[in-house]
Design an enzyme around this catalytic site. Structure first.
Site, PDB file in Angstrom:
ATOM      1  N   GLY A  71       0.824  -1.204   0.000  1.00 15.39           N
ATOM      2  CA  GLY A  71       0.000   0.000   0.000  1.00 15.39           C
ATOM      3  C   GLY A  71       0.860   1.256   0.000  1.00 15.39           C
ATOM      4  CB  THR A  72       3.980   2.083   1.835  1.00 13.76           C
ATOM      5  OG1 THR A  72       3.413   1.851   3.125  1.00 13.76           O
ATOM      6  CG2 THR A  72       4.989   3.212   1.901  1.00 13.76           C
ATOM      7  CG  ASN A 152      -4.814   3.733   9.514  1.00 15.66           C
ATOM      8  OD1 ASN A 152      -5.141   4.758   8.919  1.00 15.66           O
ATOM      9  ND2 ASN A 152      -3.754   3.690  10.290  1.00 15.66           N
ATOM     10  CD  GLN A 180      -6.774  -0.901   7.648  1.00 14.14           C
ATOM     11  OE1 GLN A 180      -7.491  -1.866   7.888  1.00 14.14           O
ATOM     12  NE2 GLN A 180      -5.519  -0.840   8.056  1.00 14.14           N
ATOM     13  CB  SER A 200      -1.726  -3.473   1.378  1.00 14.11           C
ATOM     14  OG  SER A 200      -0.628  -4.145   1.902  1.00 14.11           O
ATOM     15  CB  ALA A 201      -2.003  -9.026  -0.588  1.00 11.04           C
ATOM     16  CB  CYS A 328       3.047   3.197  11.620  1.00  5.34           C
ATOM     17  SG  CYS A 328       2.310   2.335  10.284  1.00  5.34           S
TER      18      CYS A 328
HETATM   19  N1  PLP Z   1      -2.795   2.888   4.182  1.00  3.86           N
HETATM   20  C1  PLP Z   1      -3.489   2.454   5.244  1.00  3.86           C
HETATM   21  C2  PLP Z   1      -4.821   3.049   5.541  1.00  3.86           C
HETATM   22  C3  PLP Z   1      -2.965   1.460   6.083  1.00  3.86           C
HETATM   23  O1  PLP Z   1      -3.650   1.045   7.140  1.00  3.86           O
HETATM   24  C4  PLP Z   1      -1.691   0.926   5.777  1.00  3.86           C
HETATM   25  C5  PLP Z   1      -1.070  -0.088   6.656  1.00  3.86           C
HETATM   26  O2  PLP Z   1      -1.203  -0.063   7.864  1.00  3.86           O
HETATM   27  C6  PLP Z   1      -1.025   1.397   4.634  1.00  3.86           C
HETATM   28  C7  PLP Z   1      -1.611   2.371   3.868  1.00  3.86           C
HETATM   29  C8  PLP Z   1       0.317   0.869   4.256  1.00  3.86           C
HETATM   30  O3  PLP Z   1       0.191  -0.400   3.677  1.00  3.86           O
HETATM   31  P1  PLP Z   1       1.469  -1.370   3.573  1.00  3.86           P
HETATM   32  O4  PLP Z   1       1.679  -1.937   4.934  1.00  3.86           O
HETATM   33  O5  PLP Z   1       1.066  -2.411   2.588  1.00  3.86           O
HETATM   34  O6  PLP Z   1       2.595  -0.560   3.113  1.00  3.86           O
END
Ligand code: PLP
Length: 391
Positions: A71-72, A152, A180, A200-201, A328
């Site tokens: 996702g990032t 999240n 999410q 994000s899987a 995080c």
């Molecule tokens: N965006 C949201 C709303 C999230 O909750 C998260 C992960 O906690 C991310 C992005 C980041 O996803 P990834 O862990 O796959 O980088």
């Protein structure tokens, strides 16, 4: 000790079927999808099948799905390319975004001089669409709106259909972080005119290191990783074939069980809300977290009526994995930006936030065990309080 896992918004356990599918690929389909021989082409077919499957879920075209590592990465690619390649000079966003959006926006401000407009959420965590509309009309600069679908930390939903329509009316690009909510509900991007979204899987029992970006056709977006022509040149690098197959298998399982799992998770969440209200005097819930329709069913953001910065550790010692804020920021002593937006100083000073996040695997017995532990912890604070008033 049997562990109790209540941190499904941070990540979810892999399903056995996902592991089996991935192991099968690792053992057999090791060809490079860019190779022209049959081993390579077999791997390519596996990827294209998942791309079609994701596109069907989103009512989109396969060419609009770009596989990434997470996702990032998807959010970084979208925001940075909007600025670097599409001429975006202004970003309208919210202080409630995930760090991977928030920090990328700040980076674009510092390095590219992008103007950033933050919408102010109310005490429930909602955004006023009239404020968004006024901001949209205020400037002629090329603008991107970046607002997440489901928060999240609180689970709060944004009405992305309305926001997308508003952005379209005003000729502004719209990106939504859908990390999410993807695979936790039906999504129809033929009805929601957004430009970009992310997935994000590992948030739906798939593997870590596998995600995708939805990039609307003819948007002109480019990648941020240069190299080979993989993923229509938007994401160079040999594809993570087993990760993509794992994502596809996890999505298939999630969608096949969607109705049943949502019913189960909603029931668990309702049970958790009622049990907390009955057993812990003074407990409250952040944002729209406790509302069935206002929030994602997997997330419940709780405010406990005593201050215990060590609560995550205490629960961990009792075998319960849970988060105090988002994953995080859970190591940080400071409350998260989301909680700072929703709570006043008094609340931040005298209470403890806890994020309980569920999956189809969560049971009422696990909620009961959490409640017992919370009651024990709460009781130690009542004893301390009683002792201090008698001193
Ligand atoms: N965006 C949201 C709303 C999230 O909750 C998260 C992960 O906690 C991310 C992005 C980041 O996803 P990834 O862990 O796959 O980088």
């Amino acid at each position: 000790m049997d562990r109790i896992y209540l941190d499904n918004a941070a990540t979810t356990p892999l399903s056995e079927e996902v592991i089996d599918a991935m192991v099968g690929v690792m053992k057999t389909n090791y060809g490079n999808p860019s190779s022209t021989h049959s081993l390579g082409q077999e791997a390519k077919v596996l990827i294209e099948n998942v791309r079609r499957q994701v596109a069907d879920y989103l009512h989109a075209s396969p060419s609009e799905i770009i596989f990434t590592s997470c996702g990032t990465e998807s959010n970084n690619m979208i925001i940075k390319s909007c600025v670097n390649h599409l001429g975006v000079e202004r970003i309208i966003t919210s202080p409630m975004e995930h760090k991977c959006v928030a920090e990328t926006v700040i980076d674009m401000k510092k390095r590219k001089g992008v103007e950033v407009v933050y919408l102010r959420p109310n005490r429930k965590g909602d955004h006023d669409l009239a404020e968004l509309e006024a901001a949209l009309k205020k400037s002629d600069k090329k603008t991107l709106v970046s607002l997440m679908h489901a928060n999240n930390e609180t689970g709060n939903f944004l009405d992305i259909k309305k926001v997308a329509a508003l952005c379209k009316e005003n000729n502004v690009l719209f990106h939504s972080d859908t990390v999410q909510s993807m695979a936790h509900m039906e999504m129809d991007f033929s009805e929601i005119p957004l430009d970009f979204a992310s997935c994000s899987a590992h948030k739906f029992h798939g593997p870590k290191g596998s995600g995708f970006a939805f990039v609307r056709k003819a948007s002109g977006l480019k990648g941020i990783i240069t190299g080979g022509p993989q993923e229509r040149s938007l994401r160079a690098g040999t594809e993570n074939v087993c990760g993509i197959v794992g994502l596809g298998k996890a999505l298939e399982i999630a969608l096949n069980n969607l109705e049943k799992d949502i019913l189960h998770i909603k029931d668990i969440k309702k049970y958790a809300v009622e049990s907390l209200q009955n057993e812990i005097e003074g407990v409250s819930f952040n944002g729209r977290s406790a509302e069935e329709d206002g929030s994602l069913c997997t997330v419940l953001s709780v405010l406990l009526p005593f201050k215990d910065p060590m609560i995550g550790l205490k629960l961990d010692m009792k075998g319960i994995a849970i988060s105090q804020g988002s994953a995080c920021s859970s190591g940080a002593a400071k409350p998260s930006m989301v909680l700072m937006m929703l709570l006043d100083e008094e609340e931040l000073e005298h209470s403890t936030p806890l994020r309980i996040s569920f999956s189809h695997l969560t049971t009422k017995a696990e909620i009961d065990a959490l409640l017992e532990s919370l009651k024990e912890i709460a009781a130690t604070f009542q004893i301390e309080k009683a002792n201090s008033t008698h001193r």
